[in-house]
Design an enzyme around this catalytic site. Structure first.
Site, PDB file in Angstrom:
ATOM      1  N   SER A   1      24.334  80.852  23.502  1.00 17.40           N
ATOM      2  CA  SER A   1      23.308  79.931  24.021  1.00 17.40           C
ATOM      3  C   SER A   1      22.922  80.286  25.456  1.00 17.40           C
ATOM      4  CB  SER A   1      23.764  78.472  23.926  1.00 17.40           C
ATOM      5  OG  SER A   1      24.774  78.181  24.870  1.00 17.40           O
ATOM      6  N   HIS A   2      23.716  81.123  26.141  1.00 14.41           N
ATOM      7  CA  HIS A   2      23.344  81.537  27.500  1.00 14.41           C
ATOM      8  C   HIS A   2      23.476  83.046  27.685  1.00 14.41           C
ATOM      9  CE1 HIS A   2      23.408  77.242  27.839  1.00 14.41           C
ATOM     10  NE2 HIS A   2      22.638  77.376  28.892  1.00 14.41           N
TER      11      HIS A   2
ATOM     12  N   HIS B   1      17.773  77.645  37.713  1.00 11.82           N
ATOM     13  CA  HIS B   1      19.123  77.733  37.167  1.00 11.82           C
ATOM     14  C   HIS B   1      19.096  77.604  35.644  1.00 11.82           C
ATOM     15  CE1 HIS B   1      23.293  77.134  36.448  1.00 11.82           C
ATOM     16  NE2 HIS B   1      23.589  77.189  37.730  1.00 11.82           N
ATOM     17  N   PHE B   2      19.540  78.635  34.959  1.00  9.46           N
ATOM     18  CA  PHE B   2      19.523  78.540  33.485  1.00  9.46           C
ATOM     19  C   PHE B   2      20.846  79.002  32.891  1.00  9.46           C
ATOM     20  CE2 PHE B   2      18.562  82.855  34.424  1.00  9.46           C
ATOM     21  CZ  PHE B   2      19.329  83.532  33.493  1.00  9.46           C
TER      22      PHE B   2
ATOM     23  N   PHE C   1      31.068  72.733  29.933  1.00  9.83           N
ATOM     24  CA  PHE C   1      30.239  72.197  28.843  1.00  9.83           C
ATOM     25  C   PHE C   1      29.064  71.394  29.360  1.00  9.83           C
ATOM     26  CE2 PHE C   1      34.286  69.609  28.867  1.00  9.83           C
ATOM     27  CZ  PHE C   1      33.813  68.519  29.573  1.00  9.83           C
TER      28      PHE C   1
ATOM     29  N   GLY D   1      20.231  74.860  24.491  1.00  9.27           N
ATOM     30  CA  GLY D   1      20.152  76.206  23.924  1.00  9.27           C
ATOM     31  C   GLY D   1      20.652  76.239  22.478  1.00  9.27           C
ATOM     32  N   GLU D   2      21.648  75.409  22.170  1.00 10.77           N
ATOM     33  CA  GLU D   2      22.182  75.360  20.796  1.00 10.77           C
ATOM     34  C   GLU D   2      21.132  74.813  19.829  1.00 10.77           C
ATOM     35  OE1 GLU D   2      24.865  76.329  19.264  1.00 10.77           O
ATOM     36  OE2 GLU D   2      25.864  77.106  21.047  1.00 10.77           O
TER      37      GLU D   2
HETATM   38  P1  NDP Z   1      30.854  74.110  24.026  1.00 13.03           P
HETATM   39  O1  NDP Z   1      30.852  72.810  23.337  1.00 13.03           O
HETATM   40  O2  NDP Z   1      30.544  75.318  23.251  1.00 13.03           O
HETATM   41  O3  NDP Z   1      32.255  74.397  24.736  1.00 13.03           O
HETATM   42  C1  NDP Z   1      32.709  73.580  25.754  1.00 13.03           C
HETATM   43  C2  NDP Z   1      34.036  74.008  26.286  1.00 13.03           C
HETATM   44  O4  NDP Z   1      35.032  73.468  25.429  1.00 13.03           O
HETATM   45  C3  NDP Z   1      34.290  75.497  26.361  1.00 13.03           C
HETATM   46  O5  NDP Z   1      35.044  75.756  27.536  1.00 13.03           O
HETATM   47  C4  NDP Z   1      35.087  75.748  25.081  1.00 13.03           C
HETATM   48  O6  NDP Z   1      35.941  76.882  25.161  1.00 13.03           O
HETATM   49  C5  NDP Z   1      35.893  74.511  24.968  1.00 13.03           C
HETATM   50  N1  NDP Z   1      36.298  74.190  23.601  1.00 13.03           N
HETATM   51  C6  NDP Z   1      35.515  74.174  22.492  1.00 13.03           C
HETATM   52  N2  NDP Z   1      36.240  73.834  21.416  1.00 13.03           N
HETATM   53  C7  NDP Z   1      37.517  73.632  21.856  1.00 13.03           C
HETATM   54  C8  NDP Z   1      38.735  73.281  21.224  1.00 13.03           C
HETATM   55  N3  NDP Z   1      38.797  73.046  19.920  1.00 13.03           N
HETATM   56  N4  NDP Z   1      39.841  73.162  21.986  1.00 13.03           N
HETATM   57  C9  NDP Z   1      39.796  73.398  23.320  1.00 13.03           C
HETATM   58  N5  NDP Z   1      38.673  73.750  23.958  1.00 13.03           N
HETATM   59  C10 NDP Z   1      37.539  73.863  23.248  1.00 13.03           C
HETATM   60  O7  NDP Z   1      29.860  74.016  25.293  1.00 13.03           O
HETATM   61  P2  NDP Z   1      28.364  73.481  25.388  1.00 13.03           P
HETATM   62  O8  NDP Z   1      27.572  73.863  24.199  1.00 13.03           O
HETATM   63  O9  NDP Z   1      28.383  72.059  25.784  1.00 13.03           O
HETATM   64  O10 NDP Z   1      27.853  74.353  26.641  1.00 13.03           O
HETATM   65  C11 NDP Z   1      27.681  75.737  26.475  1.00 13.03           C
HETATM   66  C12 NDP Z   1      27.254  76.379  27.771  1.00 13.03           C
HETATM   67  O11 NDP Z   1      25.969  75.915  28.142  1.00 13.03           O
HETATM   68  C13 NDP Z   1      28.147  76.112  28.978  1.00 13.03           C
HETATM   69  O12 NDP Z   1      28.570  77.359  29.462  1.00 13.03           O
HETATM   70  C14 NDP Z   1      27.243  75.417  29.989  1.00 13.03           C
HETATM   71  O13 NDP Z   1      27.453  75.766  31.350  1.00 13.03           O
HETATM   72  C15 NDP Z   1      25.883  75.881  29.540  1.00 13.03           C
HETATM   73  N6  NDP Z   1      24.840  74.948  29.962  1.00 13.03           N
HETATM   74  C16 NDP Z   1      24.083  75.266  31.047  1.00 13.03           C
HETATM   75  C17 NDP Z   1      23.098  74.413  31.477  1.00 13.03           C
HETATM   76  C18 NDP Z   1      22.295  74.698  32.698  1.00 13.03           C
HETATM   77  O14 NDP Z   1      21.445  73.907  33.056  1.00 13.03           O
HETATM   78  N7  NDP Z   1      22.508  75.751  33.399  1.00 13.03           N
HETATM   79  C19 NDP Z   1      22.816  73.154  30.774  1.00 13.03           C
HETATM   80  C20 NDP Z   1      23.715  72.911  29.675  1.00 13.03           C
HETATM   81  C21 NDP Z   1      24.676  73.786  29.284  1.00 13.03           C
HETATM   82  P3  NDP Z   1      35.526  78.216  24.323  1.00 13.03           P
HETATM   83  O15 NDP Z   1      34.295  78.757  25.013  1.00 13.03           O
HETATM   84  O16 NDP Z   1      36.705  79.111  24.418  1.00 13.03           O
HETATM   85  O17 NDP Z   1      35.232  77.782  22.906  1.00 13.03           O
HETATM   86  O1  PYC Z   2      21.261  74.773  27.249  1.00 11.78           O
HETATM   87  O2  PYC Z   2      20.872  72.716  27.891  1.00 11.78           O
HETATM   88  C1  PYC Z   2      20.800  73.938  28.059  1.00 11.78           C
HETATM   89  C2  PYC Z   2      20.173  74.452  29.295  1.00 11.78           C
HETATM   90  C3  PYC Z   2      19.255  73.831  30.079  1.00 11.78           C
HETATM   91  C4  PYC Z   2      18.981  74.695  31.107  1.00 11.78           C
HETATM   92  C5  PYC Z   2      19.737  75.810  30.931  1.00 11.78           C
HETATM   93  N1  PYC Z   2      20.475  75.641  29.817  1.00 11.78           N
END
Ligand code: NDP
Ligand code: PYC
Length: 350
Positions: free
Chosen positions: A52-53, A126-127, A185, A193-194
């Site tokens: 997703s990133h 920031h993305f 997260f 992104g998901e």
């Molecule tokens: P996920 O739900 O994929 O994962 C969240 C965290 O939980 C990870 O560290 C993951 O580790 C961990 N995790 C997942 N499953 C388990 C488990 N069963 N037991 C223990 N730990 C677990 O993350 P999101 O989809 O919410 O976010 C994904 C990315 O999107 C992030 O990196 C976030 O920074 C980015 N993002 C960026 C934004 C921006 O504006 N810049 C906005 C929103 C999100 P592992 O990776 O090892 O599975």
């Molecule tokens: O995946 O939610 C997201 C996101 C927003 C901006 C960058 N990533």
């Protein structure tokens, strides 16, 4: 690249992918500072299985350049005051990644000296994922928290319209001789992104991720993108996302997620706002108290793993080991997209 013919899937070495991604950004007009910093986080995402990133974000970054909403040739500026725990970096309208790289040494130095310190990044696009930044702190023996707003795409619990951002929140704790404890997260059920990746793959969303424009639950990604996403953990995630707006938006004098959406007028471009990075020295906090904080943390981690649970980031570290030894596997569509972006530059995006 290894095997660049258009088969269903192609394995590409990390070095070859980095070269290609950097070339795309340079062709789009990014200066060296911007192109190398942005490519590093995108390659890290792809390498660690965080699709997703990863490379899928290149197109959005180029769209944002073309729309004139990010400065591809920005040079970030560092502002420091003697004795202050706050390090400020103005990204100058460029991407956050170069600004972070400029400020990290100063932030870490102050956290070691003072026990805790903060880096504020203002005026950045920031993305990216936050874990590469958390990792930069744990590599220096520091614990860290990183957060930023996004744009209004998430309804507060009890509400029915986009207001909060997906507001990522990440934490890291250093571990001697091992991979750090890191979680990262979105404070929405899933990152936006998901949802976009589900839409592209023609897949329905799991229940509970989103509501449609009328406020009804939906599993249709198109309806979710037109409606609102939901915070994780109900009122708890809603409150944490609000905290991120306050600390990493209002407190640092930068935009909140609804203000970002007003400014951009669309969620198809990468958001423009600020970021807050907090760094802690565990030794300084634990000084004079019984026990070594790092040894005590290991007891806790072992107890978690001892129950059969996994630590966050373990999946990511396993994906990294595979990518480093075997390269990353890209689909034919992904390879085609990289070639198109490299060939046409900003003409490839609308
Ligand atoms: P996920 O739900 O994929 O994962 C969240 C965290 O939980 C990870 O560290 C993951 O580790 C961990 N995790 C997942 N499953 C388990 C488990 N069963 N037991 C223990 N730990 C677990 O993350 P999101 O989809 O919410 O976010 C994904 C990315 O999107 C992030 O990196 C976030 O920074 C980015 N993002 C960026 C934004 C921006 O504006 N810049 C906005 C929103 C999100 P592992 O990776 O090892 O599975
Ligand atoms: O995946 O939610 C997201 C996101 C927003 C901006 C960058 N990533």
């Amino acid at each position: 690249a290894e095997g660049t013919e258009m088969t269903e899937e192609t394995v590409v070495t990390l070095a070859a992918l980095k070269e290609r991604v950097e070339a795309i950004f340079r062709k789009a007009g990014l200066n060296d500072t911007q192109a190398t910093a942005i490519s590093r986080v995108i390659i890290a995402g792809e390498r660690d299985g965080c699709k997703s990133h990863g490379i899928y974000r290149i197109e959005g970054a180029l769209r944002t350049v073309k729309a004139g909403k990010v400065k591809p040739d920005a040079t970030p500026e560092l502002f420091i005051e003697e004795g202050s725990a706050i390090v400020k970096v103005n990204a100058g309208g460029g991407f956050a990644n170069a600004a972070f790289e400029l400020g990290i040494a100063e932030l870490a130095g102050r956290a070691v000296k003072l026990g805790l310190a903060a880096m504020v990044i203002n005026d950045c696009t920031h993305f990216s994922a936050l874990w590469p930044e958390v990792k930069a702190l744990t590599e220096r023996g520091l614990a860290g928290i990183v957060m930023c707003p996004s744009y209004a795409t998430v309804a507060p619990t009890g509400g029915n319209k986009p207001l909060l951002g997906t507001n990522p929140f990440a934490f890291g704790w250093p571990r001697q001789g091992g991979s750090p404890y890191v979680f990262d997260f979105a404070t929405s059920v899933a990152a936006r992104g998901e949802i976009e990746l589900h839409r592209r793959a023609g897949k329905q969303l799991p229940e509970g991720w989103a509501i449609d424009a009328d406020g009804n639950p939906t599993t249709d990604p198109e309806a979710a993108l037109a409606g609102a996403m939901l915070p994780f953990g109900g009122h708890k995630g809603s409150a944490i996302a609000t905290m991120v707006e306050l600390l990493a938006g209002i407190m640092i004098g930068d935009l909140t997620s609804p203000e970002v959406l007003d400014y951009l007028g669309t969620t198809t471009l990468a958001p423009f706002h600020g970021e807050l990075i907090l760094a802690f020295s565990p030794e300084a906090f634990a000084k004079g108290r019984p026990g070594d904080p790092f040894a005590r943390a290991e007891v806790l981690f072992e107890a978690i793993v001892g129950q059969g649970a996994r630590l966050p980031s373990q999946r990511r570290f396993a994906a990294r080991r595979t990518s480093e030894s075997e390269g990353v596997t890209l689909s034919a569509a992904e390879i085609q997209q990289l070639e198109r972006l490299l060939d046409k530059g900003l003409d490839a995006v609308s």
